[in-house]
Design a protein around this motif. Structure first.
Motif, PDB file in Angstrom:
ATOM      1  N   HIS A 211      39.661  34.999  36.294  1.00  8.94           N
ATOM      2  CA  HIS A 211      40.538  33.300  36.055  1.00  8.94           C
ATOM      3  C   HIS A 211      41.989  33.886  36.195  1.00  8.94           C
ATOM      4  O   HIS A 211      42.101  32.710  36.629  1.00  8.94           O
ATOM      5  CB  HIS A 211      39.859  33.691  34.648  1.00  8.94           C
ATOM      6  CG  HIS A 211      41.041  32.238  34.016  1.00  8.94           C
ATOM      7  ND1 HIS A 211      42.409  32.553  33.661  1.00  8.94           N
ATOM      8  CD2 HIS A 211      40.933  31.202  33.590  1.00  8.94           C
ATOM      9  CE1 HIS A 211      42.552  31.175  32.550  1.00  8.94           C
ATOM     10  NE2 HIS A 211      41.801  30.114  33.168  1.00  8.94           N
ATOM     11  N   GLU A 212      42.279  34.633  36.720  1.00  9.07           N
ATOM     12  CA  GLU A 212      43.769  35.146  36.725  1.00  9.07           C
ATOM     13  C   GLU A 212      44.270  35.418  38.147  1.00  9.07           C
ATOM     14  O   GLU A 212      45.315  34.392  38.890  1.00  9.07           O
ATOM     15  CB  GLU A 212      44.247  36.266  36.401  1.00  9.07           C
ATOM     16  CG  GLU A 212      44.424  36.737  34.660  1.00  9.07           C
ATOM     17  CD  GLU A 212      44.547  37.983  34.944  1.00  9.07           C
ATOM     18  OE1 GLU A 212      45.074  38.396  35.836  1.00  9.07           O
ATOM     19  OE2 GLU A 212      45.011  38.305  33.167  1.00  9.07           O
TER      20      GLU A 212
ATOM     21  N   LEU B 133      36.149  38.897  34.715  1.00  6.99           N
ATOM     22  CA  LEU B 133      35.847  37.828  34.718  1.00  6.99           C
ATOM     23  C   LEU B 133      37.645  36.989  34.286  1.00  6.99           C
ATOM     24  O   LEU B 133      37.937  36.061  34.846  1.00  6.99           O
ATOM     25  CB  LEU B 133      34.880  36.831  32.913  1.00  6.99           C
ATOM     26  CG  LEU B 133      33.636  36.780  33.343  1.00  6.99           C
ATOM     27  CD1 LEU B 133      32.534  36.437  32.573  1.00  6.99           C
ATOM     28  CD2 LEU B 133      33.132  36.070  34.897  1.00  6.99           C
ATOM     29  N   ARG B 134      37.846  37.972  33.634  1.00  9.30           N
ATOM     30  CA  ARG B 134      39.462  37.377  33.223  1.00  9.30           C
ATOM     31  C   ARG B 134      39.903  37.325  34.495  1.00  9.30           C
ATOM     32  O   ARG B 134      41.346  36.952  34.366  1.00  9.30           O
ATOM     33  CB  ARG B 134      39.906  38.548  32.243  1.00  9.30           C
ATOM     34  CG  ARG B 134      41.159  38.677  32.022  1.00  9.30           C
ATOM     35  CD  ARG B 134      41.901  39.512  30.754  1.00  9.30           C
ATOM     36  NE  ARG B 134      41.995  40.440  30.826  1.00  9.30           N
ATOM     37  CZ  ARG B 134      40.931  41.253  29.997  1.00  9.30           C
ATOM     38  NH1 ARG B 134      40.429  41.550  29.794  1.00  9.30           N
ATOM     39  NH2 ARG B 134      41.468  43.292  30.843  1.00  9.30           N
ATOM     40  N   GLN B 135      39.932  38.775  34.895  1.00  5.10           N
ATOM     41  CA  GLN B 135      40.709  39.352  36.521  1.00  5.10           C
ATOM     42  C   GLN B 135      40.517  38.280  37.282  1.00  5.10           C
ATOM     43  O   GLN B 135      40.971  37.431  37.990  1.00  5.10           O
ATOM     44  CB  GLN B 135      40.321  40.290  36.763  1.00  5.10           C
ATOM     45  CG  GLN B 135      40.581  41.589  36.250  1.00  5.10           C
ATOM     46  CD  GLN B 135      40.807  42.772  37.315  1.00  5.10           C
ATOM     47  OE1 GLN B 135      39.378  42.517  37.546  1.00  5.10           O
ATOM     48  NE2 GLN B 135      40.703  43.765  36.061  1.00  5.10           N
TER      49      GLN B 135
ATOM     50  N   ALA C 140      33.524  41.199  31.257  1.00  2.00           N
ATOM     51  CA  ALA C 140      34.365  40.554  30.197  1.00  2.00           C
ATOM     52  C   ALA C 140      35.653  40.662  30.851  1.00  2.00           C
ATOM     53  O   ALA C 140      36.320  40.026  31.764  1.00  2.00           O
ATOM     54  CB  ALA C 140      34.802  40.363  29.564  1.00  2.00           C
ATOM     55  N   VAL C 141      36.075  42.017  31.572  1.00  2.00           N
ATOM     56  CA  VAL C 141      37.575  42.820  32.084  1.00  2.00           C
ATOM     57  C   VAL C 141      37.043  41.196  33.737  1.00  2.00           C
ATOM     58  O   VAL C 141      38.357  40.957  33.894  1.00  2.00           O
ATOM     59  CB  VAL C 141      37.737  43.865  32.082  1.00  2.00           C
ATOM     60  CG1 VAL C 141      38.499  44.443  33.162  1.00  2.00           C
ATOM     61  CG2 VAL C 141      37.542  44.518  30.820  1.00  2.00           C
TER      62      VAL C 141
END
Length: 415
Positions: A267-268, A263-265, A260-261
């Protein structure tokens, strides 16, 4: 109106582009006064030129008689003709607005003086007639309405006053039109005798077009290299980082929190890559320029600039597309340079219609910042702008003394 980068609109500062009717009348009156002074000086110089021609006539006859068919001008006559022709060129440029390039030798200078002398004397004669008419009109008005000093002691009838007034106005109008014609003759004779020949003008124009075409090709290549560099150093690097983050997230499928971390990176990073791509596309060509026009595109430049940018826009109608594009890139590059290199705290941009003698309607772009100055007009960005403006037969100038301010101007013909 002026749109600033903080979204507020204020009235434009007073300037030549935003002058009122009074300033326009003052400019016209100044132009008329300069023309009258120029014609008076031309009449005086015509007397000196006539003296030179009278002295040069027997010398030229003797020189031609023994020149064996060659058209030669004695050195003393040629030097005098060249000096007088140069003085006439300065007079025309200072008072009559005729400052075109000149290309002449002693023989053409002498021919110019032969044709100009009667024109100059005619202008002086018309000025004398105007002065005489003004003096007579003032004397009659003073005698009739102030001192009562009538002719034969009899007050004039109203119809006599009306008749003489109408006749005087008609004669004054004819004399004024005569002065206009003399000014036109002065310019035409100077262009015909002192300017480049039609063949030389065509050759110069062809050479300019050849240079401009090569410069346009060079500017296009420079723009392609810049786009490639922006894509390689910005978007491409972010896409590589995005791919690496997605790959690490796939390998961490067993660890839901780590995935999840990552994927968040990712996305950013994708958001940043999209922002870089939009920035590159906007720098290549703004969509607002085709839709809303030059004014909206310039307001976008003001909004995106880190410096406060005031946009003064005063065009009665949309200019041609090529002119809009060139004006936009001139403003965009100048604002970018001011933000990066000048240390400026504010930039003022003015776009207005401009009339120039002997040219079609122009669009004048002026960018001024309050930075430290010292901009190099031969640098990559400004040189590219000069080539872009020259491709449209426009003029481009940079005035950036040490200590500032920096003023960049471009004049683009609309026809």
């Amino acid at each position: 109106m002026i749109a600033s980068s903080d979204g507020q609109a204020t009235a434009p500062p007073p300037g030549p582009e935003h002058g009122d009717g009074g300033s326009g009348l003052r400019r016209r009156a100044g132009a008329v006064a300069r023309a009258v002074v120029g014609l008076a000086l031309g009449a005086c110089s015509a007397g000196a030129e006539l003296g030179l021609l009278l002295v040069a006539a027997p010398v030229m006859v003797y020189a031609l008689a023994f020149s064996r068919g060659r058209r030669t001008v004695p050195r003393s006559v040629g030097d005098g003709a060249l000096r007088l022709a140069e003085l006439e060129r300065r007079r025309l440029a200072a008072f009559l607005g005729e400052g075109r390039p000149a290309e002449y030798g002693p023989l053409r200078a002498l021919a110019y003086l032969v044709l100009r002398v009667p024109v100059g004397l005619l202008g002086g004669l018309i000025l004398l007639l105007l002065a005489y008419g003004a003096e007579e009109a003032a004397g009659l008005a003073w005698g009739w309405w102030v001192t009562g000093d009538y002719v034969d002691g009899i007050a004039p009838e109203w119809w006599i006053v009306l008749y003489l007034t109408a006749a005087g106005l008609v004669l004054a109008f004819l004399a004024a039109q005569g002065l206009v014609g003399v000014v036109a003759l002065e310019r035409a004779v100077a262009r015909r005798c002192l300017g480049p020949s039609p063949l030389a003008e065509y050759e110069r124009r062809i050479a300019e077009l050849s240079v401009t075409r090569a410069q346009v090709v060079e500017a296009v290549d420079d723009e392609r290299r810049r786009i490639e560099r922006d894509l390689h150093d910005g978007v491409q690097q972010r896409l590589v980082a995005l791919g690496m983050l997605i790959g690490r997230a796939r390998r961490a499928a067993g660890d839901a929190e780590r995935a999840a971390v990552l994927l968040r990176q990712a996305h950013e990073e994708a958001q940043r890559a999209l922002g870089d791509l939009r920035e590159v596309s906007w720098r290549v060509y703004p969509a607002a320029l085709d839709g809303e026009g030059l004014r909206a595109a310039l307001e976008t430049v003001a909004e995106r600039s880190p410096l406060p940018v005031a946009i003064g826009y005063d065009l009665p109608e949309r200019p041609p597309h090529a002119v809009e594009t060139a004006a936009y890139f001139v403003v965009c590059e100048a604002v970018t340079n001011a933000a990066k290199h000048s240390g400026a705290g504010r930039v003022e941009v003015r776009v207005a219609a401009h009339e120039r003698a002997g040219c079609a309607r122009m669009v004048r772009v002026r960018i001024e910042d309050d930075g430290t100055g010292g901009a190099d007009p031969h640098g990559g960005g400004l040189a590219g702008l000069a080539r872009r403006v020259a491709a449209l037969d426009g003029t481009f100038g940079v005035d950036s003394p040490p200590g500032g301010p920096t003023v960049i101007t471009a004049e683009l013909p609309c026809g």
